[in-house]
Design a protein around this motif. Structure first.
Motif, PDB file in Angstrom:
ATOM      1  N   PRO A 286       0.693  -1.315  -0.117  1.00 20.84           N
ATOM      2  CA  PRO A 286       0.095   0.040  -0.132  1.00 20.84           C
ATOM      3  C   PRO A 286       0.782   1.341  -0.061  1.00 20.84           C
ATOM      4  O   PRO A 286       0.477   2.138  -0.926  1.00 20.84           O
ATOM      5  CB  PRO A 286      -0.891   0.011   1.233  1.00 20.84           C
ATOM      6  N   LEU A 287       2.042   1.334   1.066  1.00 18.48           N
ATOM      7  CA  LEU A 287       2.617   2.779   0.838  1.00 18.48           C
ATOM      8  C   LEU A 287       3.580   2.822  -0.254  1.00 18.48           C
ATOM      9  O   LEU A 287       3.961   3.881  -0.549  1.00 18.48           O
ATOM     10  CB  LEU A 287       3.274   2.704   2.067  1.00 18.48           C
ATOM     11  N   GLY A 288       3.608   1.678  -1.118  1.00 15.31           N
ATOM     12  CA  GLY A 288       4.385   1.771  -2.268  1.00 15.31           C
ATOM     13  C   GLY A 288       3.771   2.481  -3.303  1.00 15.31           C
ATOM     14  O   GLY A 288       4.622   3.404  -4.320  1.00 15.31           O
ATOM     15  N   LEU A 289       2.591   2.978  -3.157  1.00  6.38           N
ATOM     16  CA  LEU A 289       1.746   3.881  -4.008  1.00  6.38           C
ATOM     17  C   LEU A 289       2.403   5.205  -3.778  1.00  6.38           C
ATOM     18  O   LEU A 289       2.367   6.113  -4.858  1.00  6.38           O
ATOM     19  CB  LEU A 289       0.265   3.860  -3.813  1.00  6.38           C
ATOM     20  N   PHE A 290       2.850   5.660  -2.880  1.00  3.82           N
ATOM     21  CA  PHE A 290       3.320   7.079  -2.537  1.00  3.82           C
ATOM     22  C   PHE A 290       4.931   6.886  -2.470  1.00  3.82           C
ATOM     23  O   PHE A 290       5.589   7.711  -2.797  1.00  3.82           O
ATOM     24  CB  PHE A 290       2.779   7.694  -1.207  1.00  3.82           C
ATOM     25  N   PHE A 291       5.301   5.895  -1.606  1.00  2.00           N
ATOM     26  CA  PHE A 291       7.003   5.767  -1.742  1.00  2.00           C
ATOM     27  C   PHE A 291       7.454   5.671  -3.064  1.00  2.00           C
ATOM     28  O   PHE A 291       8.535   6.326  -3.274  1.00  2.00           O
ATOM     29  CB  PHE A 291       7.222   4.677  -0.543  1.00  2.00           C
ATOM     30  N   GLY A 292       6.983   4.852  -4.021  1.00  2.00           N
ATOM     31  CA  GLY A 292       7.655   4.569  -5.204  1.00  2.00           C
ATOM     32  C   GLY A 292       7.773   5.795  -5.773  1.00  2.00           C
ATOM     33  O   GLY A 292       9.055   6.093  -6.382  1.00  2.00           O
ATOM     34  N   PRO A 293       6.633   6.601  -6.310  1.00  2.00           N
ATOM     35  CA  PRO A 293       6.845   7.680  -6.920  1.00  2.00           C
ATOM     36  C   PRO A 293       7.690   8.877  -6.416  1.00  2.00           C
ATOM     37  O   PRO A 293       8.644   9.540  -6.857  1.00  2.00           O
ATOM     38  CB  PRO A 293       5.505   8.484  -6.981  1.00  2.00           C
ATOM     39  N   THR A 294       7.697   8.980  -4.773  1.00  2.00           N
ATOM     40  CA  THR A 294       8.440   9.891  -4.250  1.00  2.00           C
ATOM     41  C   THR A 294      10.106   9.694  -4.260  1.00  2.00           C
ATOM     42  O   THR A 294      10.839  10.353  -4.693  1.00  2.00           O
ATOM     43  CB  THR A 294       8.076   9.936  -2.709  1.00  2.00           C
ATOM     44  N   GLU A 295      10.525   8.014  -4.203  1.00  2.96           N
ATOM     45  CA  GLU A 295      11.809   7.894  -4.335  1.00  2.96           C
ATOM     46  C   GLU A 295      12.219   8.145  -5.895  1.00  2.96           C
ATOM     47  O   GLU A 295      13.396   8.707  -5.947  1.00  2.96           O
ATOM     48  CB  GLU A 295      11.932   6.325  -3.999  1.00  2.96           C
ATOM     49  N   GLN A 296      11.527   7.786  -6.958  1.00  2.00           N
ATOM     50  CA  GLN A 296      11.901   7.982  -8.196  1.00  2.00           C
ATOM     51  C   GLN A 296      12.140   9.277  -8.501  1.00  2.00           C
ATOM     52  O   GLN A 296      12.959   9.573  -9.336  1.00  2.00           O
ATOM     53  CB  GLN A 296      10.882   7.031  -9.174  1.00  2.00           C
ATOM     54  N   TYR A 297      10.940  10.406  -8.206  1.00  2.00           N
ATOM     55  CA  TYR A 297      11.165  11.567  -8.723  1.00  2.00           C
ATOM     56  C   TYR A 297      11.545  12.749  -7.843  1.00  2.00           C
ATOM     57  O   TYR A 297      11.726  13.810  -8.151  1.00  2.00           O
ATOM     58  CB  TYR A 297       9.706  12.039  -9.146  1.00  2.00           C
ATOM     59  N   VAL A 298      11.741  12.374  -6.581  1.00  4.25           N
ATOM     60  CA  VAL A 298      12.221  13.294  -5.635  1.00  4.25           C
ATOM     61  C   VAL A 298      13.390  12.720  -5.049  1.00  4.25           C
ATOM     62  O   VAL A 298      14.483  13.478  -4.864  1.00  4.25           O
ATOM     63  CB  VAL A 298      11.234  13.546  -4.622  1.00  4.25           C
ATOM     64  N   GLY A 299      13.516  11.474  -4.487  1.00  5.86           N
ATOM     65  CA  GLY A 299      14.836  10.953  -3.932  1.00  5.86           C
ATOM     66  C   GLY A 299      14.387  10.215  -2.842  1.00  5.86           C
ATOM     67  O   GLY A 299      13.601  10.342  -2.192  1.00  5.86           O
ATOM     68  N   HIS A 300      15.431   9.225  -2.466  1.00  2.00           N
ATOM     69  CA  HIS A 300      15.247   8.434  -1.295  1.00  2.00           C
ATOM     70  C   HIS A 300      14.970   9.238   0.093  1.00  2.00           C
ATOM     71  O   HIS A 300      14.261   8.650   0.884  1.00  2.00           O
ATOM     72  CB  HIS A 300      16.449   7.395  -1.122  1.00  2.00           C
ATOM     73  N   TRP A 301      15.661  10.182   0.074  1.00  2.00           N
ATOM     74  CA  TRP A 301      15.636  11.079   1.514  1.00  2.00           C
ATOM     75  C   TRP A 301      14.170  11.581   1.827  1.00  2.00           C
ATOM     76  O   TRP A 301      13.838  11.700   3.024  1.00  2.00           O
ATOM     77  CB  TRP A 301      16.610  12.185   1.196  1.00  2.00           C
ATOM     78  N   ALA A 302      13.552  11.772   0.437  1.00  2.00           N
ATOM     79  CA  ALA A 302      12.035  12.274   0.657  1.00  2.00           C
ATOM     80  C   ALA A 302      11.014  11.023   1.289  1.00  2.00           C
ATOM     81  O   ALA A 302      10.240  11.437   1.834  1.00  2.00           O
ATOM     82  CB  ALA A 302      11.665  12.766  -0.655  1.00  2.00           C
ATOM     83  N   VAL A 303      11.523   9.797   1.060  1.00  2.00           N
ATOM     84  CA  VAL A 303      10.648   8.886   1.528  1.00  2.00           C
ATOM     85  C   VAL A 303      11.085   8.603   3.046  1.00  2.00           C
ATOM     86  O   VAL A 303      10.103   8.519   3.734  1.00  2.00           O
ATOM     87  CB  VAL A 303      11.180   7.575   0.853  1.00  2.00           C
ATOM     88  N   ASP A 304      12.022   8.793   3.394  1.00  2.00           N
ATOM     89  CA  ASP A 304      12.364   8.877   4.996  1.00  2.00           C
ATOM     90  C   ASP A 304      11.684  10.156   5.605  1.00  2.00           C
ATOM     91  O   ASP A 304      11.153   9.769   6.707  1.00  2.00           O
ATOM     92  CB  ASP A 304      14.015   8.901   5.201  1.00  2.00           C
ATOM     93  N   VAL A 305      11.716  11.099   4.972  1.00  2.00           N
ATOM     94  CA  VAL A 305      11.091  12.243   5.643  1.00  2.00           C
ATOM     95  C   VAL A 305       9.588  12.156   5.491  1.00  2.00           C
ATOM     96  O   VAL A 305       8.902  12.293   6.573  1.00  2.00           O
ATOM     97  CB  VAL A 305      11.337  13.587   4.702  1.00  2.00           C
ATOM     98  N   MET A 306       8.951  11.526   4.645  1.00  2.00           N
ATOM     99  CA  MET A 306       7.505  11.224   4.470  1.00  2.00           C
ATOM    100  C   MET A 306       7.075  10.387   5.602  1.00  2.00           C
ATOM    101  O   MET A 306       6.317  10.442   6.275  1.00  2.00           O
ATOM    102  CB  MET A 306       7.142  10.757   3.043  1.00  2.00           C
ATOM    103  N   GLN A 307       8.079   9.428   5.919  1.00  2.00           N
ATOM    104  CA  GLN A 307       7.685   8.410   7.085  1.00  2.00           C
ATOM    105  C   GLN A 307       7.594   9.103   8.289  1.00  2.00           C
ATOM    106  O   GLN A 307       6.620   8.919   9.122  1.00  2.00           O
ATOM    107  CB  GLN A 307       8.863   7.442   7.048  1.00  2.00           C
TER     108      GLN A 307
END
Length: 502
Positions: A286-307
């Protein structure tokens, strides 16, 4: 003894001459908007609801569900804000319905609204604790039990209410700004990259697709669920500057602003994942729907921040609901619904002008509910959050529907200069009927929405608990009408001259 329903009692003070009131002029337009939007918890609504809507609801039509919900809630808000221009009360629905449909309906609705906001706080503490425990373990390897985070959030919420709305406002501004920023960064990045692997498509925002998929009703319900609390703008009327103008504006900004944001972010999340595989991703992770595009188009750091922002977002939401519950308790208490309440939850802090005792009561009630769910072995997310959120949502949706009909009744007999074929007739009628339809959606999709807790006794008891609270309000109001008419006259009537009905 016959009671004149039209009589509104004069302002009252304590026997020692002390007038207990909320601090006036403590919050402006943006502050009221932030408090209301915080109850919607954008990052929780997006990362928590959208994947479920895509996987088990209306598929890629989830953004269209938000579009439909925004239109319905905007129509509801037209009537709601028309009444807010004449009545300013921290009791919000309680006051509105009391003036529109009478004190008995008002007390029943006031108790229901209070009940809803009371159970929303422990629900949000459940999801906050779950997010905090999981994120800390994933990113640092450290495990801290969820109840430790629950205790922390309880303390933060209690402190925020004690020191007044202006303190809570400042904290919520920071929390909301950060969660909105990271979601917007993902969505804008996807848009700048051409809409993801399948490019741009209008299918996700086509209103027709809101009514398709595995369970369109479930998807639409979750869309409406994402807005729960937007109506809390009216609760801050007594503490805001120029409430007759601020509250209507803040309500519409909250509905339309949040709606446009939800539609855009959910659309870009699906587009960034790829329409062709969005349902598959949302189902498997489920969270991949947001984490995937965030990591691909913004960066892995943004996924950590999003969490981490999922944690702070649920904190902001829980704090806002704590404030709502405290203000409803205060509104009921200051009018002496029960004599003992007037000198307890009906009092305000002499310095901060906050409903401090009501806030402490809410803290204790929340703690008791959390301990009860812990003792029953309920998971803080699947059990506490889901079950209490469904319970509170059903109660508040019923009150919203009743409020629409109260607007209709109110303008039939009051303020002929404000009557309008759309604002005070068509809009509240359509809004009320639509809200009743949403209640039906909830009842018919309750088990699916509850997921692992579909067989829970709490879930099965939910409609009966809502009915019991409403019946208690009706019964007690009738008791007061017959046995204590002077107290009955106070129901739903504010105690401060400048906040009375005009």
């Amino acid at each position: 003894m016959a009671v004149d329903e039209s009589v509104a009692p004069a302002a009252r003070t304590d026997e020692d001459g002390t007038l207990h009131r909320l601090k006036p002029n403590a919050i402006g337009l943006l502050g009221v908007v932030f408090m209301a939007v915080a109850t919607a918890a954008p990052i929780t609504a997006m990362t928590g609801n959208v994947p479920f809507m895509v996987s088990a609801g209306n598929g890629i039509g989830a953004p269209a569900s938000y579009l439909v919900a925004m239109v319905v809630l905007a129509i509801f808000s037209v009537g709601f804000t028309s009444m807010a221009k004449h009545i300013t009360s921290t009791g919000a629905f309680y006051g509105f319905i009391s003036y529109g449909l009478g004190r008995t309906a008002g007390l029943a609705s006031g108790l229901l609204a209070t009940f809803a906001y009371v159970v929303f706080e422990p629900a949000l503490i459940g999801i906050f604790s779950s997010f905090a425990t999981g994120t800390l373990k994933d990113q640092t390897g450290v495990h801290i039990p969820w109840w430790a985070f629950a205790a922390l959030m309880l303390a933060v919420n209690a402190m925020g209410t004690w020191f007044g709305v202006s303190v809570a406002e400042k904290l919520l501004v920071v929390l909301l700004a950060t969660e909105v920023t990271v979601l917007a960064a993902m969505a804008i990045s996807v848009a700048f990259h051409g809409g993801g692997p399948d490019g741009f498509s209008l299918d996700p925002v086509n209103p027709v697709n809101a009514f398709k998929g595995t369970s369109a009703g479930l998807g639409l319900f979750f869309a409406f669920w994402s807005w729960v609390g937007f109506e809390s703008t009216a609760m801050y009327g007594e503490e805001s500057r120029n409430p007759k103008k601020i509250i209507p504006k803040a309500t519409m900004i909250s509905v339309l602003g949040v709606g446009v944001f939800y539609v855009f972010v959910s659309w870009m999340a699906i587009s960034g994942t790829g329409e062709s595989k969005a349902v598959e991703v949302a189902t498997a992770n489920p969270l991949g729907l947001f984490f995937g595009p965030t990591e691909q188009y913004v960066g892995h750091w943004a996924v950590d921040v999003m969490q981490w922002l999922m944690i702070t977002g649920s904190l902001a939401c829980g704090m806002a609901f704590h404030n709502c519950a405290a203000r409803y308790m205060y509104a009921l208490g200051r009018e002496g619904v029960l004599p003992s309440l007037k000198n307890t939850v009906g009092r305000t802090h002499p310095r901060h002008g906050s409903p401090h005792i009501a806030g402490l009561v809410q803290t204790v009630v929340t703690a008791v509910l959390l301990v009860a769910f812990w003792a029953a072995g309920k998971d803080p997310y699947d059990g506490t959050y889901v079950l209490l959120a469904i319970l509170g949502t059903m109660a508040i949706l019923v009150v919203q529907a009743v409020c629409s009909f109260a607007v209709l009744a109110y303008f039939r007999t009051h303020h002929p200069e404000s009557r309008h074929w759309f604002r005070t007739l068509t809009a509240p009628l359509a809004g009320g009927l639509a809200m009743l339809a949403v209640v039906v959606l909830l009842v018919s999709n309750m088990s699916a929405a509850a997921g692992k807790e579909s067989g829970s006794l709490v879930l099965k008891a939910t409609p009966w608990l809502v009915a019991a609270v409403a019946a208690l309000g009706v019964g007690y109001a009738q008791y007061l009408k017959r046995r204590s008419p002077e107290r009955y006259l106070l129901l739903g009537r504010t105690v401060l001259e400048e906040t009375k009905e005009r």
